[in-house]
Design a protein around this motif. Structure first.
Motif, short mmCIF file in Angstrom:
data_model
loop_
_atom_site.label_atom_id
_atom_site.label_comp_id
_atom_site.label_asym_id
_atom_site.label_seq_id
_atom_site.Cartn_x
_atom_site.Cartn_y
_atom_site.Cartn_z
N THR B 65 0.84 -1.21 0.00
CA THR B 65 0.00 0.00 0.00
C THR B 65 0.87 1.26 0.00
O THR B 65 0.64 2.19 -0.79
CB THR B 65 -0.93 -0.01 1.23
OG1 THR B 65 -1.79 -1.15 1.13
CG2 THR B 65 -1.78 1.25 1.30
N LYS B 113 -11.50 -8.12 11.94
CA LYS B 113 -11.02 -6.73 11.78
C LYS B 113 -9.86 -6.67 10.79
O LYS B 113 -9.83 -5.83 9.88
CB LYS B 113 -10.60 -6.17 13.15
CG LYS B 113 -10.81 -4.67 13.28
CD LYS B 113 -10.35 -4.18 14.65
CE LYS B 113 -9.15 -3.26 14.52
NZ LYS B 113 -8.36 -3.14 15.75
N GLN B 116 -11.01 -7.43 7.16
CA GLN B 116 -11.59 -6.25 6.48
C GLN B 116 -10.50 -5.27 6.06
O GLN B 116 -10.53 -4.72 4.95
CB GLN B 116 -12.58 -5.53 7.41
CG GLN B 116 -13.92 -6.24 7.52
CD GLN B 116 -14.84 -5.55 8.52
OE1 GLN B 116 -14.57 -4.46 8.97
NE2 GLN B 116 -15.93 -6.23 8.85
N TYR B 117 -9.55 -5.03 6.96
CA TYR B 117 -8.45 -4.11 6.67
C TYR B 117 -7.64 -4.62 5.48
O TYR B 117 -7.31 -3.88 4.55
CB TYR B 117 -7.58 -3.98 7.93
CG TYR B 117 -6.39 -3.06 7.84
CD1 TYR B 117 -6.47 -1.82 7.20
CD2 TYR B 117 -5.16 -3.42 8.43
CE1 TYR B 117 -5.36 -0.99 7.13
CE2 TYR B 117 -4.07 -2.60 8.38
CZ TYR B 117 -4.17 -1.37 7.73
OH TYR B 117 -3.06 -0.56 7.66
N GLU B 119 -8.64 -6.75 3.09
CA GLU B 119 -9.45 -6.72 1.85
C GLU B 119 -9.57 -5.29 1.31
O GLU B 119 -9.57 -5.09 0.09
CB GLU B 119 -10.83 -7.34 2.09
CG GLU B 119 -10.73 -8.85 2.25
CD GLU B 119 -12.09 -9.55 2.33
OE1 GLU B 119 -12.95 -9.06 3.09
OE2 GLU B 119 -12.27 -10.57 1.65
N LYS B 120 -9.65 -4.33 2.22
CA LYS B 120 -9.71 -2.93 1.81
C LYS B 120 -8.40 -2.53 1.13
O LYS B 120 -8.40 -1.90 0.06
CB LYS B 120 -9.97 -2.05 3.04
CG LYS B 120 -10.17 -0.58 2.76
CD LYS B 120 -10.70 0.14 4.01
CE LYS B 120 -10.61 1.66 3.87
NZ LYS B 120 -9.22 2.17 4.00
N MET B 121 -7.28 -2.92 1.73
CA MET B 121 -5.98 -2.57 1.12
C MET B 121 -5.82 -3.24 -0.23
O MET B 121 -5.35 -2.63 -1.20
CB MET B 121 -4.83 -2.99 2.05
CG MET B 121 -4.63 -2.06 3.23
SD MET B 121 -3.04 -2.33 4.10
CE MET B 121 -3.46 -3.74 5.11
N ARG B 122 -6.24 -4.50 -0.34
CA ARG B 122 -6.09 -5.23 -1.60
C ARG B 122 -6.96 -4.59 -2.70
O ARG B 122 -6.53 -4.44 -3.83
CB ARG B 122 -6.47 -6.70 -1.42
CG ARG B 122 -6.15 -7.55 -2.64
CD ARG B 122 -6.60 -8.99 -2.46
NE ARG B 122 -8.00 -9.03 -2.08
CZ ARG B 122 -8.67 -10.15 -1.82
NH1 ARG B 122 -8.05 -11.31 -1.90
NH2 ARG B 122 -9.94 -10.11 -1.49
N GLN B 123 -8.17 -4.22 -2.31
CA GLN B 123 -9.07 -3.60 -3.28
C GLN B 123 -8.54 -2.25 -3.75
O GLN B 123 -8.56 -1.94 -4.94
CB GLN B 123 -10.44 -3.43 -2.62
CG GLN B 123 -11.56 -3.21 -3.62
CD GLN B 123 -12.87 -2.84 -2.93
OE1 GLN B 123 -13.11 -3.26 -1.80
NE2 GLN B 123 -13.69 -2.04 -3.60
N GLU B 124 -8.03 -1.46 -2.81
CA GLU B 124 -7.47 -0.15 -3.17
C GLU B 124 -6.25 -0.31 -4.07
O GLU B 124 -6.03 0.48 -4.99
CB GLU B 124 -7.11 0.65 -1.92
CG GLU B 124 -8.34 1.23 -1.23
CD GLU B 124 -8.03 1.89 0.11
OE1 GLU B 124 -8.99 2.38 0.74
OE2 GLU B 124 -6.85 1.90 0.53
N GLU B 127 -7.49 -1.06 -7.47
CA GLU B 127 -8.11 0.12 -8.08
C GLU B 127 -7.05 1.12 -8.53
O GLU B 127 -7.19 1.75 -9.58
CB GLU B 127 -9.10 0.77 -7.10
CG GLU B 127 -10.43 0.02 -7.09
CD GLU B 127 -11.33 0.42 -5.92
OE1 GLU B 127 -11.04 1.43 -5.25
OE2 GLU B 127 -12.32 -0.30 -5.69
#
Lengths: 189, 189
Positions: B65, B113, B116-117, B119-124, B127
């Motif tokens: 990230t 927790k 979710q963190y 998966e959010k980093m992977r998705q960003e 993107e």
């Protein structure tokens, strides 16, 4: 013939379960339940879970082997051979992405004889792929980069197609073939 | 400080075991045995197997990230950004290919927790990658192929590097960077 088609149905249902849970976690009871039949009646068509796994994987591996042998023996240049290999992977993925999950994730659960046969086919496939790239470099049809890096870059993409493509809603198979051949062989810049 | 380095040692040993057997199959007892210490003494440094897994995966995901954010904010063209992303993947792979096995195979075992963190980093990350490719197409630095096909072709190779590169004996890191950038971006023909 009726029995044959029932067997195919079992194999298709098993492919989906193996993909979702992994071969080891699936029982014949799970499979019967998913198909809405009794576990005992599965055995009219199939001997064991192992027979299902080996049918899925060996049929796919033989399909790749047959396709690769035709490509190797064809009288076209290295670039056209690589294009045909990419087509082959896309065709198999379109037809049986569930089975490819077993081939990729569960091949190590094959029993000894089939495991050896599978590993031999996989090794020969890679060697044929490598030889086509090497031959292309020797004939100056392909740029003189490290052969292993070119083989890995291409195969890593083709081998994970089965995971990615079923999730794409808006990519037509013809566009996939055209653009993937272009991106993998000619690059994006 | 002594305790900190012991913790790093535990995490390194655990990464290797997780890679070989998968997170679920490894016990704290296995880990202690592999390190030649008593299981109880592991708990002086670490709370749980879950803490080890989340440390391995979250540190790596944060590294990607941070690297991606620097690349996104840099004032260079899309091609140079993609080159820097390839460099980033190769650098992380060279430093911690064992940890990448956990990130790729065992991320789903993270607790809520951290899951979710992650998966959010992977998705960003995806993107940002997609936006760089799209921007490059809009500015005609990158050919107008299907964006998803270009993103998949590149990421599928970078994400499996950790499996392939440790088995290569004869490929220097500098050659890997140079040839992989060339093959992925400019193609092999």
């Amino acid at each position: 013939m009726k029995s044959e088609s029932r067997k195919e149905e079992i194999i298709r249902a098993a492919s989906i379960l193996f993909k979702e849970k992994g071969y080891s976690a699936v029982t014949m009871r799970d499979l019967a339940k998913a198909m809405g039949i009794k576990a005992a009646s599965l055995y009219n068509h199939i001997d064991s879970k192992q027979e299902i796994l080996s049918t899925i994987i060996i049929e796919l591996a033989e399909e790749f082997t047959t396709g690769m042998n035709q490509i190797v023996n064809s009288k076209v240049d290295a670039i056209k051979k690589l294009e045909n290999i990419i087509d082959l992977h896309i065709d198999v993925t379109l037809r049986n992405s569930d089975g490819l999950a077993s081939l990729n994730n569960d091949w190590m659960h094959l029993e000894e004889k089939n495991l050896q046969y599978f590993e031999k086919m996989r090794q020969e496939y890679e060697e044929n792929f490598r030889a086509i790239v090497k031959n292309g470099v020797d004939r100056e049809e392909i740029k003189p980069f490290n052969i292993e890096i070119m083989v890995f870059s291409t195969l890593s993409t083709l081998r994970t197609l089965y995971l990615w493509y079923p999730k794409q809603k808006n990519i037509d198979a013809e566009i996939l073939k055209h653009d993937m051949i272009s991106v993998l062989l000619k690059g994006m810049v």
